[in-house]
Design a protein around this motif. Structure first.
Motif, PDB file in Angstrom:
ATOM      1  N   MET A 130       1.862  -3.778  14.070  1.00 15.27           N
ATOM      2  CA  MET A 130       1.862  -3.303  12.694  1.00 15.27           C
ATOM      3  C   MET A 130       3.260  -2.820  12.321  1.00 15.27           C
ATOM      4  O   MET A 130       4.091  -2.561  13.175  1.00 15.27           O
ATOM      5  N   ILE A 131       3.513  -2.658  11.034  1.00 12.54           N
ATOM      6  CA  ILE A 131       4.815  -2.266  10.516  1.00 12.54           C
ATOM      7  C   ILE A 131       5.064  -0.786  10.806  1.00 12.54           C
ATOM      8  O   ILE A 131       4.141   0.008  10.846  1.00 12.54           O
ATOM      9  N   GLU A 132       6.328  -0.433  10.981  1.00  7.08           N
ATOM     10  CA  GLU A 132       6.682   0.962  11.239  1.00  7.08           C
ATOM     11  C   GLU A 132       6.297   1.829  10.041  1.00  7.08           C
ATOM     12  O   GLU A 132       6.765   1.628   8.919  1.00  7.08           O
ATOM     13  N   VAL A 133       5.435   2.799  10.270  1.00  5.52           N
ATOM     14  CA  VAL A 133       4.880   3.623   9.199  1.00  5.52           C
ATOM     15  C   VAL A 133       5.956   4.420   8.484  1.00  5.52           C
ATOM     16  O   VAL A 133       5.934   4.536   7.269  1.00  5.52           O
ATOM     17  N   THR A 134       6.917   4.955   9.207  1.00  2.79           N
ATOM     18  CA  THR A 134       7.925   5.786   8.557  1.00  2.79           C
ATOM     19  C   THR A 134       8.746   4.995   7.542  1.00  2.79           C
ATOM     20  O   THR A 134       9.119   5.528   6.507  1.00  2.79           O
ATOM     21  N   ALA A 135       9.022   3.739   7.809  1.00  6.50           N
ATOM     22  CA  ALA A 135       9.770   2.914   6.858  1.00  6.50           C
ATOM     23  C   ALA A 135       8.954   2.674   5.593  1.00  6.50           C
ATOM     24  O   ALA A 135       9.488   2.762   4.484  1.00  6.50           O
ATOM     25  N   ILE A 136       7.674   2.397   5.744  1.00  7.32           N
ATOM     26  CA  ILE A 136       6.804   2.195   4.576  1.00  7.32           C
ATOM     27  C   ILE A 136       6.701   3.495   3.789  1.00  7.32           C
ATOM     28  O   ILE A 136       6.803   3.490   2.560  1.00  7.32           O
ATOM     29  N   ASP A 137       6.504   4.598   4.489  1.00 10.52           N
ATOM     30  CA  ASP A 137       6.409   5.899   3.830  1.00 10.52           C
ATOM     31  C   ASP A 137       7.667   6.194   3.025  1.00 10.52           C
ATOM     32  O   ASP A 137       7.589   6.667   1.891  1.00 10.52           O
ATOM     33  N   ALA A 138       8.828   5.927   3.599  1.00  8.03           N
ATOM     34  CA  ALA A 138      10.091   6.204   2.909  1.00  8.03           C
ATOM     35  C   ALA A 138      10.207   5.384   1.632  1.00  8.03           C
ATOM     36  O   ALA A 138      10.582   5.906   0.583  1.00  8.03           O
ATOM     37  N   VAL A 139       9.872   4.103   1.704  1.00  5.24           N
ATOM     38  CA  VAL A 139       9.966   3.237   0.527  1.00  5.24           C
ATOM     39  C   VAL A 139       8.953   3.675  -0.534  1.00  5.24           C
ATOM     40  O   VAL A 139       9.293   3.818  -1.716  1.00  5.24           O
ATOM     41  N   LEU A 140       7.704   3.904  -0.121  1.00 10.25           N
ATOM     42  CA  LEU A 140       6.672   4.306  -1.088  1.00 10.25           C
ATOM     43  C   LEU A 140       6.999   5.654  -1.717  1.00 10.25           C
ATOM     44  O   LEU A 140       6.850   5.829  -2.932  1.00 10.25           O
ATOM     45  N   ARG A 141       7.427   6.609  -0.917  1.00 14.56           N
ATOM     46  CA  ARG A 141       7.765   7.940  -1.432  1.00 14.56           C
ATOM     47  C   ARG A 141       8.922   7.838  -2.418  1.00 14.56           C
ATOM     48  O   ARG A 141       8.918   8.483  -3.466  1.00 14.56           O
ATOM     49  N   THR A 142       9.903   7.036  -2.084  1.00 11.70           N
ATOM     50  CA  THR A 142      11.071   6.890  -2.942  1.00 11.70           C
ATOM     51  C   THR A 142      10.711   6.231  -4.259  1.00 11.70           C
ATOM     52  O   THR A 142      11.124   6.683  -5.327  1.00 11.70           O
ATOM     53  N   LEU A 143       9.920   5.173  -4.213  1.00 14.47           N
ATOM     54  CA  LEU A 143       9.574   4.445  -5.434  1.00 14.47           C
ATOM     55  C   LEU A 143       8.434   5.091  -6.215  1.00 14.47           C
ATOM     56  O   LEU A 143       8.115   4.645  -7.320  1.00 14.47           O
ATOM     57  N   ALA A 144       7.818   6.139  -5.676  1.00 10.63           N
ATOM     58  CA  ALA A 144       6.728   6.815  -6.378  1.00 10.63           C
ATOM     59  C   ALA A 144       7.228   7.547  -7.624  1.00 10.63           C
ATOM     60  O   ALA A 144       6.488   7.713  -8.587  1.00 10.63           O
ATOM     61  N   ASP A 145       8.474   7.955  -7.617  1.00 12.61           N
ATOM     62  CA  ASP A 145       9.040   8.675  -8.761  1.00 12.61           C
ATOM     63  C   ASP A 145       9.391   7.678  -9.870  1.00 12.61           C
ATOM     64  O   ASP A 145      10.170   6.746  -9.635  1.00 12.61           O
ATOM     65  N   PRO A 146       8.836   7.842 -11.080  1.00 14.17           N
ATOM     66  CA  PRO A 146       9.080   6.856 -12.150  1.00 14.17           C
ATOM     67  C   PRO A 146      10.548   6.751 -12.568  1.00 14.17           C
ATOM     68  O   PRO A 146      11.016   5.653 -12.876  1.00 14.17           O
ATOM     69  N   THR A 147      11.267   7.872 -12.575  1.00 16.11           N
ATOM     70  CA  THR A 147      12.690   7.815 -12.940  1.00 16.11           C
ATOM     71  C   THR A 147      13.465   7.044 -11.887  1.00 16.11           C
ATOM     72  O   THR A 147      14.302   6.190 -12.201  1.00 16.11           O
ATOM     73  N   ARG A 148      13.169   7.313 -10.629  1.00 11.31           N
ATOM     74  CA  ARG A 148      13.853   6.624  -9.532  1.00 11.31           C
ATOM     75  C   ARG A 148      13.539   5.132  -9.568  1.00 11.31           C
ATOM     76  O   ARG A 148      14.404   4.288  -9.327  1.00 11.31           O
ATOM     77  N   ARG A 149      12.277   4.806  -9.873  1.00  8.93           N
ATOM     78  CA  ARG A 149      11.887   3.392  -9.966  1.00  8.93           C
ATOM     79  C   ARG A 149      12.658   2.709 -11.095  1.00  8.93           C
ATOM     80  O   ARG A 149      13.127   1.575 -10.945  1.00  8.93           O
ATOM     81  N   ALA A 150      12.823   3.397 -12.228  1.00  7.06           N
ATOM     82  CA  ALA A 150      13.576   2.825 -13.355  1.00  7.06           C
ATOM     83  C   ALA A 150      15.035   2.609 -12.975  1.00  7.06           C
ATOM     84  O   ALA A 150      15.632   1.575 -13.326  1.00  7.06           O
ATOM     85  N   ILE A 151      15.608   3.559 -12.247  1.00 13.18           N
ATOM     86  CA  ILE A 151      16.997   3.410 -11.788  1.00 13.18           C
ATOM     87  C   ILE A 151      17.093   2.226 -10.838  1.00 13.18           C
ATOM     88  O   ILE A 151      18.002   1.398 -10.952  1.00 13.18           O
ATOM     89  N   PHE A 152      16.148   2.129  -9.908  1.00 19.41           N
ATOM     90  CA  PHE A 152      16.150   1.011  -8.959  1.00 19.41           C
ATOM     91  C   PHE A 152      16.058  -0.327  -9.703  1.00 19.41           C
ATOM     92  O   PHE A 152      16.785  -1.265  -9.389  1.00 19.41           O
ATOM     93  N   GLU A 153      15.211  -0.391 -10.717  1.00 19.72           N
ATOM     94  CA  GLU A 153      15.084  -1.635 -11.495  1.00 19.72           C
ATOM     95  C   GLU A 153      16.392  -1.988 -12.182  1.00 19.72           C
ATOM     96  O   GLU A 153      16.773  -3.164 -12.241  1.00 19.72           O
ATOM     97  N   ARG A 154      17.095  -0.982 -12.698  1.00 18.40           N
ATOM     98  CA  ARG A 154      18.389  -1.258 -13.328  1.00 18.40           C
ATOM     99  C   ARG A 154      19.404  -1.749 -12.304  1.00 18.40           C
ATOM    100  O   ARG A 154      20.207  -2.643 -12.595  1.00 18.40           O
ATOM    101  N   VAL A 155      19.373  -1.183 -11.111  1.00 16.31           N
ATOM    102  CA  VAL A 155      20.286  -1.637 -10.051  1.00 16.31           C
ATOM    103  C   VAL A 155      19.937  -3.070  -9.662  1.00 16.31           C
ATOM    104  O   VAL A 155      20.826  -3.916  -9.517  1.00 16.31           O
ATOM    105  N   VAL A 156      18.651  -3.354  -9.518  1.00 20.22           N
ATOM    106  CA  VAL A 156      18.198  -4.700  -9.144  1.00 20.22           C
ATOM    107  C   VAL A 156      18.651  -5.728 -10.176  1.00 20.22           C
ATOM    108  O   VAL A 156      19.044  -6.842  -9.832  1.00 20.22           O
ATOM    109  N   ASN A 157      18.625  -5.348 -11.453  1.00 21.52           N
ATOM    110  CA  ASN A 157      18.979  -6.283 -12.522  1.00 21.52           C
ATOM    111  C   ASN A 157      20.480  -6.385 -12.758  1.00 21.52           C
ATOM    112  O   ASN A 157      20.914  -7.065 -13.686  1.00 21.52           O
ATOM    113  N   SER A 158      21.279  -5.725 -11.932  1.00 15.18           N
ATOM    114  CA  SER A 158      22.742  -5.792 -12.020  1.00 15.18           C
ATOM    115  C   SER A 158      23.280  -6.325 -10.701  1.00 15.18           C
ATOM    116  O   SER A 158      22.670  -6.116  -9.664  1.00 15.18           O
ATOM    117  N   ASP A 159      24.425  -6.961 -10.765  1.00 14.26           N
ATOM    118  CA  ASP A 159      25.080  -7.324  -9.500  1.00 14.26           C
ATOM    119  C   ASP A 159      25.507  -6.049  -8.803  1.00 14.26           C
ATOM    120  O   ASP A 159      25.201  -5.832  -7.640  1.00 14.26           O
TER     121      ASP A 159
END
Length: 109
Positions: free
Chosen positions: A1-30
């Motif tokens: 199975m996948i390492e739980v701490t890595a999944i937890d870190a990604v889910l916890r980080t992306l759970a915040d809507p502002t952080r998710r919006a920032i990540f989306e802006r980064v993804v949509n930019s070089d």
């Protein structure tokens, strides 16, 4: 199975809507700077920097300093633990839906 701490870190980080919006802006930019992310976001530059720090710690973004600017870019490999975890459950649901389809065919010939 996948390492739980890595999944937890990604889910916890992306759970915040502002952080998710920032990540989306980064993804949509070089590459994008904190100043560019701050413009029009309604979030302070300090808050943007803190969100980027969390995204970086989770392996979702990387930074490249150049002079006075720091450029951020998305790290697609950072989503790998989440994608692997979701693919595990995709198999689970495919099997369940196949069983349901078989059951429904038996009930209604």
């Amino acid at each position: 199975m996948i390492e739980v701490t890595a999944i937890d870190a990604v889910l916890r980080t992306l759970a915040d809507p502002t952080r998710r919006a920032i990540f989306e802006r980064v993804v949509n930019s070089d590459e994008i700077t904190v100043v560019e992310l701050t413009r029009g976001s309604g979030v302070t530059q300090g808050a943007i920097s803190q969100h980027l720090k969390s995204l970086k710690q989770a392996g979702l973004v990387a930074e490249r300093p150049e002079g006075r600017n720091v450029y951020y870019r998305a790290e697609p490999e950072g989503l790998a633990p989440l994608a692997d975890w979701m693919s595990h459950y995709a198999v689970f649901w495919r099997e369940r839906f196949a069983n349901l389809k078989t059951l429904l065919k038996e009930i209604d010939p």
